[in-house]
Design a protein around this motif. Structure first.
Motif, short mmCIF file in Angstrom:
data_model
loop_
_atom_site.label_atom_id
_atom_site.label_comp_id
_atom_site.label_asym_id
_atom_site.label_seq_id
_atom_site.Cartn_x
_atom_site.Cartn_y
_atom_site.Cartn_z
N VAL A 1 1.28 -33.94 36.16
CA VAL A 1 1.28 -32.47 36.08
C VAL A 1 0.35 -31.89 37.13
O VAL A 1 0.68 -30.91 37.82
CB VAL A 1 0.88 -32.01 34.67
N ARG A 2 -0.82 -32.48 37.27
CA ARG A 2 -1.77 -31.99 38.28
C ARG A 2 -1.19 -32.12 39.69
O ARG A 2 -1.38 -31.24 40.55
CB ARG A 2 -3.09 -32.77 38.19
N ALA A 3 -0.49 -33.23 39.94
CA ALA A 3 0.13 -33.42 41.26
C ALA A 3 1.25 -32.42 41.48
O ALA A 3 1.40 -31.87 42.59
CB ALA A 3 0.65 -34.85 41.39
N ILE A 4 2.05 -32.16 40.45
CA ILE A 4 3.19 -31.25 40.57
C ILE A 4 2.72 -29.85 40.96
O ILE A 4 3.42 -29.13 41.67
CB ILE A 4 3.97 -31.20 39.23
N GLU A 5 1.55 -29.46 40.48
CA GLU A 5 1.04 -28.13 40.78
C GLU A 5 0.85 -27.91 42.27
O GLU A 5 0.78 -26.76 42.74
CB GLU A 5 -0.29 -27.91 40.04
N GLN A 6 0.79 -29.00 43.04
CA GLN A 6 0.54 -28.90 44.48
C GLN A 6 1.82 -28.94 45.32
O GLN A 6 1.75 -28.78 46.53
CB GLN A 6 -0.37 -30.06 44.93
#
Length: 464
Positions: free
Chosen positions: A209-214
Motif C-alpha cells: 500500500v505504501r508503495a502504491i501511493e507513489q
C-alpha cells in the motif's frame, strides 16, 4: 524514428492474475505500446504447453524469470511464493529495465512498468530506482482493494490487529452503507496459511500500500456501475473493466491448462437454449472427497444438463478423482446429460446461449465473466476475496444465490440440486443480471467510462 512507449507488465504468478494482466498488455499494444510480459519460468512453461496466446505476431514479447521455488515445490503455497518473489524476481526485472534499449534489446528502452498490485511492494521500488513511470493493476474487486487501502481505518475501528492483521472478534463491518457487509476473518490475508504466514502476508500487503501511493496510476478490473460506493471512497482508482479475460480474437490467452475447445463447444451446441448448468471452480479451489461426491450427486439430482470443469488436481492431498459409484455411466455415458472437461474456454462457454447458470467459486475473473454474459450464479467461494465477491453476487447485485453448508460444513447434494432449480426458474434474477450485462458492455465500448479511463491511463503512461 521515435521509438514507441515500452511497457513492462508483471502479473502475480497465478492463473487468475496472469489472464487479466495479459489482457492489459494487449490493450496497451492496441494503443501503440511495445510490451514485454514477465512470467515466472514455471508459469511460462505452462502457458507454452497449453498453446495459450504466445503466438501473437510479436505484439507482446514474453520473458521468463525464476520465482525462487524448486522445480517440484507446490506453487499453491502462496505465502512462500510471494515472499520469494522479491528476492529472486526483483533483480532480474531490474536487469530487464536497465538492459532495455541496447542494440540487442527487443522493443526499445522500457519506459514504464505496469505491475499487478500484489507484486507492487518490490516491483514499484524497481520502477522508482530505474526512473520509469509506474502503474498498479488491481485485478479483483474495488471493495477488496478498499480493505487494503483503508487498513488504517480498520485498525482504528478495532476490526483488525495492527501488528498482524488478525480479526478482532467476528462482528461484521461495512466500509460504506452501499458496500457488502464483510467479516474480518474473510479479509484476503486472513484466508491463507497459518497465523505466521497470514501475519507475514499482511505486513507484505501493508508495505505494498505504501508503495502504491507513489505510483502514477492505479487501475481496477471493475466498472463504475458495479461498485459505485467503493470507487467513491478512492476516486483516484480508475475502473477499466470488465477486461475481456481469457480470450482474444476467439483464441484463449494466458491459460495454464489446455482447453478442450471444440469438443466442449460442440457439446454445448447440441443443447437447448438456457438448459445447461456450467460448473467451474477456477485454478486453486480444492475439495475433500466427501464434498466432491456431494457435488457430483447434486448435479445428477438436479436433472439438468451440466458442463463440469474437473481439474486434475481438484481433490485435496493429490487424490485421484473418485466419482460416486456408477456416476460416469449414468450421467456422462452415451446419451447422458453431463459433460466433464479438465479445463474450458470459459468466456466462450458463458457466452453460449445454452448456458443457464454458473456454479462458481466467485473468483473475480469468473464473476466479471458471468456478469458480462448475463449468467446468474450459484456462489460457492473457497478463499480470499471470493467471500466478498459472493456477497456482491447474492446481497448487493442480487444476481445469484449462496451455496450454504450444513452443520458439518458440507454443501449437500439436496441443497445443490434445490439451488440449481431455484436459479433456473428465477426470472427476476435473470432480469437483474441482464441489466448488469448491459451496463458492463456499455462501460467498455468507445465513449464508456471504463474505455475512457483506460485511454487516460495509457496516454499518461506515454509521458516521459
Amino acid at each position: 524514428m521515435v521509438s514507441p512507449p515500452h511497457a513492462l507488465v508483471i502479473p502475480y504468478p497465478a492463473q487468475g492474475h496472469v489472464i487479466p494482466l495479459l489482457e492489459v498488455a494487449h490493450a496497451l499494444a492496441d494503443r501503440g505500446f511495445a510490451v514485454t510480459f514477465v512470467n515466472t519460468e514455471f508459469n511460462h512453461a505452462r502457458v507454452v504447453a497449453a498453446g495459450a496466446g504466445l503466438e501473437d505476431g510479436g505484439r507482446v514479447r514474453f520473458v521468463a524469470v525464476p520465482d525462487g521455488m524448486a522445480s517440484g515445490e507446490d506453487r499453491n503455497q502462496l505465502v512462500r511464493l510471494t515472499m520469494l518473489m522479491e528476492e529472486f524476481m526483483a533483480p532480474r526485472v531490474e536487469e530487464l529495465v536497465l538492459a532495455s534499449g541496447e542494440s540487442s534489446g527487443a522493443g526499445g528502452k522500457i519506459t514504464c512498468m505496469v505491475t499487478d498490485y500484489n507484486v507492487g511492494s518490490w516491483a514499484l521500488q524497481v520502477a522508482r530506482r530505474t526512473g520509469i513511470r509506474s502503474a498498479a493493476v488491481w485485478p479483483a474487486s474495488a471493495a477488496v482493494m478498499a480493505t487494503l487501502l483503508g487498513f488504517d481505518k480498520l485498525i482504528e475501528d478495532k476490526i483488525i490487529d495492527a501488528e498482524d492483521g488478525s480479526a478482532l472478534g467476528d462482528k461484521p463491518f461495512q466500509l460504506s452503507p452501499d458496500m457488502p457487509l464483510m467479516h474480518s476473518a474473510h479479509l484476503s490475508w486472513n484466508c491463507i496459511g497459518d497465523h505466521d504466514q497470514q501475519a507475514a502476508l499482511f505486513r507484505y500487503l501493508v508495505e505494498g500500500v505504501r508503495a502504491i501511493e507513489q505510483c502514477d496510476f492505479v487501475i481496477c478490473n471493475s466498472f463504475q456501475d458495479a461498485e459505485p460506493a467503493a470507487f467513491s471512497l478512492f476516486p483516484n482508482v480508475l475502473p477499466v473493466g470488465p477486461l475481456l479475460t481469457g480470450e482474444r480474437n476467439g483464441k484463449a490467452v494466458g491459460h495454464f491448462w489446455k482447453p478442450e475447445d471444440e469438443e466442449c463447444m460442440s457439446w454445448l451446441d447440441a443443447q437447448p437454449a438456457r438448459s445447461v448448468v456450467y460448473v467451474a471452480f477456477g485454478s486453486f479451489t480444492m475439495f475433500n472427497r466427501r464434498q466432491f461426491e456431494e457435488l457430483a450427486l447434486g448435479l445428477e439430482l438436479s436433472s439438468q444438463a451440466f458442463l463440469w470443469v474437473v481439474r486434475p488436481d481438484i481433490l485435496q492431498g493429490g487424490a485421484e478423482h473418485d466419482y460416486p459409484e456408477g456416476f460416469l455411466d449414468r450421467v456422462c455415458g452415451a446419451g447422458g446429460r453431463g459433460k466433464l472437461v479438465t479445463w474450458s474456454p470459459q468466456q466462450r462457454v458463458l457466452a453460449h446461449p445454452s448456458v443457464a447458470c454458473f456454479v462458481s467459486h466467485c473468483g473475480w475473473n469468473s464473476t466479471m465473466e458471468g456478469v458480462r454474459n448475463g449468467v446468474p450464479f450459484l456462489a460457492w467461494p473457497y478463499f480470499a476475496d471470493q467471500f466478498v465477491n459472493q456477497l456482491y453476487i447474492s446481497d448487493i447485485w442480487k444476481v445469484g444465490l449462496k451455496a450454504v453448508a450444513d452443520e458439518s460444513g458440507i454443501i449437500t447434494k439436496e441443497h445443490i440440486a434445490g439451488r440449481v432449480e431455484e436459479l433456473m426458474g428465477n426470472a427476476d434474477m435473470r432480469e437483474r443480471v441482464e441489466a448488469m450485462k448491459k451496463a458492463a458492455h456499455e462501460s467498455i465500448q468507445e465513449g464508456g467510462s471504463s474505455h475512457g479511463n483506460f485511454d487516460t491511463f495509457a496516454e499518461g503512461m506515454k509521458k516521459a
